[in-house]
Every structure is written in C-alpha cells, then in structure tokens.
Design a protein around this motif. Structure first.
Motif, PDB file in Angstrom:
ATOM      1  N   ILE A   1       0.848  -1.193   0.000  1.00  0.00           N
ATOM      2  CA  ILE A   1       0.000   0.000   0.000  1.00  0.00           C
ATOM      3  C   ILE A   1       0.880   1.239   0.000  1.00  0.00           C
ATOM      4  CG2 ILE A   1      -1.925  -1.122   1.176  1.00  0.00           C
ATOM      5  CD1 ILE A   1      -1.018   0.214   3.746  1.00  0.00           C
ATOM      6  N   ARG A   2       0.378   2.282  -0.602  1.00  0.00           N
ATOM      7  CA  ARG A   2       1.120   3.528  -0.686  1.00  0.00           C
ATOM      8  C   ARG A   2       0.499   4.542   0.259  1.00  0.00           C
ATOM      9  NH1 ARG A   2       0.845   5.333  -6.229  1.00  0.00           N
ATOM     10  NH2 ARG A   2       2.084   3.471  -6.560  1.00  0.00           N
ATOM     11  N   LEU A   3       1.312   5.131   1.116  1.00  0.00           N
ATOM     12  CA  LEU A   3       0.829   6.152   2.034  1.00  0.00           C
ATOM     13  C   LEU A   3       0.654   7.461   1.279  1.00  0.00           C
ATOM     14  CD1 LEU A   3       3.077   5.504   5.161  1.00  0.00           C
ATOM     15  CD2 LEU A   3       0.756   4.742   4.759  1.00  0.00           C
ATOM     16  N   ILE A   4      -0.414   8.169   1.612  1.00  0.00           N
ATOM     17  CA  ILE A   4      -0.649   9.464   0.987  1.00  0.00           C
ATOM     18  C   ILE A   4      -0.584  10.540   2.062  1.00  0.00           C
ATOM     19  CG2 ILE A   4      -2.032   8.554  -0.903  1.00  0.00           C
ATOM     20  CD1 ILE A   4      -4.512   9.454   0.636  1.00  0.00           C
ATOM     21  N   ALA A   5      -0.251  11.726   1.658  1.00  0.00           N
ATOM     22  CA  ALA A   5      -0.182  12.850   2.591  1.00  0.00           C
ATOM     23  C   ALA A   5      -1.603  13.270   2.960  1.00  0.00           C
ATOM     24  CB  ALA A   5       0.552  14.018   1.951  1.00  0.00           C
ATOM     25  N   PRO A   6      -1.828  13.690   4.200  1.00  0.00           N
ATOM     26  CA  PRO A   6      -3.166  14.131   4.593  1.00  0.00           C
ATOM     27  C   PRO A   6      -3.581  15.374   3.812  1.00  0.00           C
ATOM     28  CG  PRO A   6      -1.592  14.509   6.374  1.00  0.00           C
ATOM     29  CD  PRO A   6      -0.868  13.774   5.299  1.00  0.00           C
ATOM     30  N   ARG A   7      -4.880  15.472   3.550  1.00  0.00           N
ATOM     31  CA  ARG A   7      -5.389  16.632   2.814  1.00  0.00           C
ATOM     32  C   ARG A   7      -5.338  17.885   3.683  1.00  0.00           C
ATOM     33  NH1 ARG A   7     -11.148  14.747   0.669  1.00  0.00           N
ATOM     34  NH2 ARG A   7     -10.621  12.567   0.572  1.00  0.00           N
ATOM     35  N   PRO A   8      -5.144  19.026   3.074  1.00  0.00           N
ATOM     36  CA  PRO A   8      -5.172  20.260   3.872  1.00  0.00           C
ATOM     37  C   PRO A   8      -6.592  20.544   4.361  1.00  0.00           C
ATOM     38  CG  PRO A   8      -4.972  20.783   1.554  1.00  0.00           C
ATOM     39  CD  PRO A   8      -4.853  19.291   1.678  1.00  0.00           C
ATOM     40  N   LEU A   9      -6.697  21.200   5.510  1.00  0.00           N
ATOM     41  CA  LEU A   9      -7.997  21.525   6.060  1.00  0.00           C
ATOM     42  C   LEU A   9      -8.720  22.539   5.185  1.00  0.00           C
ATOM     43  CD1 LEU A   9      -7.160  21.882   9.851  1.00  0.00           C
ATOM     44  CD2 LEU A   9      -8.262  19.977   8.712  1.00  0.00           C
ATOM     45  N   VAL A  10     -10.015  22.348   5.027  1.00  0.00           N
ATOM     46  CA  VAL A  10     -10.825  23.278   4.247  1.00  0.00           C
ATOM     47  C   VAL A  10     -11.641  24.094   5.240  1.00  0.00           C
ATOM     48  CG1 VAL A  10     -12.646  23.502   2.527  1.00  0.00           C
ATOM     49  CG2 VAL A  10     -10.954  21.692   2.312  1.00  0.00           C
ATOM     50  N   ARG A  11     -11.407  25.369   5.261  1.00  0.00           N
ATOM     51  CA  ARG A  11     -12.106  26.248   6.185  1.00  0.00           C
ATOM     52  C   ARG A  11     -13.507  26.540   5.665  1.00  0.00           C
ATOM     53  NH1 ARG A  11      -9.661  26.608  10.956  1.00  0.00           N
ATOM     54  NH2 ARG A  11      -7.423  26.803  10.727  1.00  0.00           N
ATOM     55  N   PRO A  12     -14.501  26.579   6.563  1.00  0.00           N
ATOM     56  CA  PRO A  12     -15.841  26.942   6.113  1.00  0.00           C
ATOM     57  C   PRO A  12     -15.880  28.412   5.709  1.00  0.00           C
ATOM     58  CG  PRO A  12     -15.790  26.669   8.495  1.00  0.00           C
ATOM     59  CD  PRO A  12     -14.449  26.255   7.976  1.00  0.00           C
ATOM     60  N   ILE A  13     -16.710  28.703   4.735  1.00  0.00           N
ATOM     61  CA  ILE A  13     -16.832  30.088   4.296  1.00  0.00           C
ATOM     62  C   ILE A  13     -18.130  30.659   4.840  1.00  0.00           C
ATOM     63  CG2 ILE A  13     -15.495  29.751   2.198  1.00  0.00           C
ATOM     64  CD1 ILE A  13     -18.168  29.698   0.678  1.00  0.00           C
ATOM     65  N   GLU A  14     -18.155  31.949   4.995  1.00  0.00           N
ATOM     66  CA  GLU A  14     -19.373  32.607   5.443  1.00  0.00           C
ATOM     67  C   GLU A  14     -20.240  32.871   4.222  1.00  0.00           C
ATOM     68  OE1 GLU A  14     -20.578  36.725   7.660  1.00  0.00           O
ATOM     69  OE2 GLU A  14     -18.704  35.751   8.192  1.00  0.00           O
ATOM     70  N   MET A  15     -21.503  32.455   4.291  1.00  0.00           N
ATOM     71  CA  MET A  15     -22.377  32.664   3.152  1.00  0.00           C
ATOM     72  C   MET A  15     -23.740  33.146   3.624  1.00  0.00           C
ATOM     73  SD  MET A  15     -22.877  28.657   2.086  1.00  0.00           S
ATOM     74  CE  MET A  15     -23.750  29.020   0.621  1.00  0.00           C
ATOM     75  N   ASP A  16     -24.380  33.911   2.782  1.00  0.00           N
ATOM     76  CA  ASP A  16     -25.693  34.460   3.077  1.00  0.00           C
ATOM     77  C   ASP A  16     -26.751  33.410   2.746  1.00  0.00           C
ATOM     78  OD1 ASP A  16     -27.733  36.189   3.684  1.00  0.00           O
ATOM     79  OD2 ASP A  16     -27.719  37.137   1.706  1.00  0.00           O
ATOM     80  N   LEU A  17     -27.541  33.018   3.747  1.00  0.00           N
ATOM     81  CA  LEU A  17     -28.552  31.991   3.534  1.00  0.00           C
ATOM     82  C   LEU A  17     -29.924  32.570   3.227  1.00  0.00           C
ATOM     83  CD1 LEU A  17     -27.562  29.395   6.264  1.00  0.00           C
ATOM     84  CD2 LEU A  17     -27.038  29.370   3.833  1.00  0.00           C
ATOM     85  N   SER A  18     -30.006  33.867   3.065  1.00  0.00           N
ATOM     86  CA  SER A  18     -31.277  34.458   2.666  1.00  0.00           C
ATOM     87  C   SER A  18     -31.339  34.460   1.137  1.00  0.00           C
ATOM     88  CB  SER A  18     -31.404  35.881   3.208  1.00  0.00           C
ATOM     89  OG  SER A  18     -30.387  36.704   2.680  1.00  0.00           O
ATOM     90  N   GLY A  19     -32.511  34.345   0.608  1.00  0.00           N
ATOM     91  CA  GLY A  19     -32.663  34.299  -0.839  1.00  0.00           C
ATOM     92  C   GLY A  19     -32.819  32.874  -1.328  1.00  0.00           C
ATOM     93  N   PRO A  20     -33.061  32.712  -2.618  1.00  0.00           N
ATOM     94  CA  PRO A  20     -33.327  31.374  -3.156  1.00  0.00           C
ATOM     95  C   PRO A  20     -32.114  30.431  -3.087  1.00  0.00           C
ATOM     96  CG  PRO A  20     -33.328  33.013  -4.918  1.00  0.00           C
ATOM     97  CD  PRO A  20     -33.220  33.753  -3.624  1.00  0.00           C
ATOM     98  N   GLU A  21     -30.901  30.951  -3.289  1.00  0.00           N
ATOM     99  CA  GLU A  21     -29.722  30.087  -3.221  1.00  0.00           C
ATOM    100  C   GLU A  21     -29.493  29.593  -1.799  1.00  0.00           C
ATOM    101  OE1 GLU A  21     -29.443  33.238  -4.511  1.00  0.00           O
ATOM    102  OE2 GLU A  21     -29.516  32.713  -6.627  1.00  0.00           O
ATOM    103  N   GLY A  22     -29.671  30.475  -0.836  1.00  0.00           N
ATOM    104  CA  GLY A  22     -29.516  30.091   0.561  1.00  0.00           C
ATOM    105  C   GLY A  22     -30.570  29.086   0.991  1.00  0.00           C
ATOM    106  N   HIS A  23     -31.797  29.273   0.511  1.00  0.00           N
ATOM    107  CA  HIS A  23     -32.877  28.341   0.830  1.00  0.00           C
ATOM    108  C   HIS A  23     -32.564  26.960   0.260  1.00  0.00           C
ATOM    109  CE1 HIS A  23     -36.892  26.990   1.804  1.00  0.00           C
ATOM    110  NE2 HIS A  23     -37.025  26.540   0.562  1.00  0.00           N
ATOM    111  N   ARG A  24     -32.019  26.920  -0.934  1.00  0.00           N
ATOM    112  CA  ARG A  24     -31.662  25.647  -1.574  1.00  0.00           C
ATOM    113  C   ARG A  24     -30.551  24.940  -0.785  1.00  0.00           C
ATOM    114  NH1 ARG A  24     -28.141  24.418  -6.077  1.00  0.00           N
ATOM    115  NH2 ARG A  24     -27.549  26.585  -5.935  1.00  0.00           N
ATOM    116  N   VAL A  25     -29.549  25.693  -0.338  1.00  0.00           N
ATOM    117  CA  VAL A  25     -28.466  25.112   0.461  1.00  0.00           C
ATOM    118  C   VAL A  25     -29.019  24.557   1.762  1.00  0.00           C
ATOM    119  CG1 VAL A  25     -26.381  25.685   1.782  1.00  0.00           C
ATOM    120  CG2 VAL A  25     -26.660  26.546  -0.537  1.00  0.00           C
TER     121      VAL A  25
END
Length: 63
Positions: free
Chosen positions: A17-41
């Motif tokens: 088996i081949r060892l792989i390097a751990p993935r970098p952390l993905v930080r959450p982004i701030e997003m506006d949940l108002s509106g149709p896109e936010g409602h869908r999310v």
C-alpha cells in the motif's frame, strides 16, 4: 524493547500500500442563507440529515 520505525517505502514494499499525505484543512466560508440560493443550500442540508438519520427519526416518531 522498541519497535523499529517503518518508512513509507518499507510499508509499500512490505504491505503493498502507498501512504498518501493528509489533505489540507478546508475552512468553512461565510455565506448568506437568505434568498433562493440560501434556501436551496439549507434544504439540501436538511435532506442530507434526514436521509442519514432516517432510522433514528422513525424510532423517535414511534415514541
């Protein structure tokens, strides 16, 4: 007695088996949940929770 340290090359040669390097952390982004896109999310997240915990929700509904 201390165990010998295995290198990545030793592990690949010994276990195939081949060892792989751990993935970098993905930080959450701030997003506006108002509106149709936010409602869908928001609804997609709610559906994902309902599917993952369907048995638990069904058991709680029977109480």
């Amino acid at each position: 007695m201390e165990k010998p340290k295995l290198t990545a090359a030793d592990i690949e040669r010994k276990y195939g088996i081949r060892l792989i390097a751990p993935r970098p952390l993905v930080r959450p982004i701030e997003m506006d949940l108002s509106g149709p896109e936010g409602h869908r999310v928001w609804m997609t997240a709610a559906r994902r929770v309902m599917v993952k915990h369907a048995k638990t929700l069904a058991a709680l509904a029977k109480r």
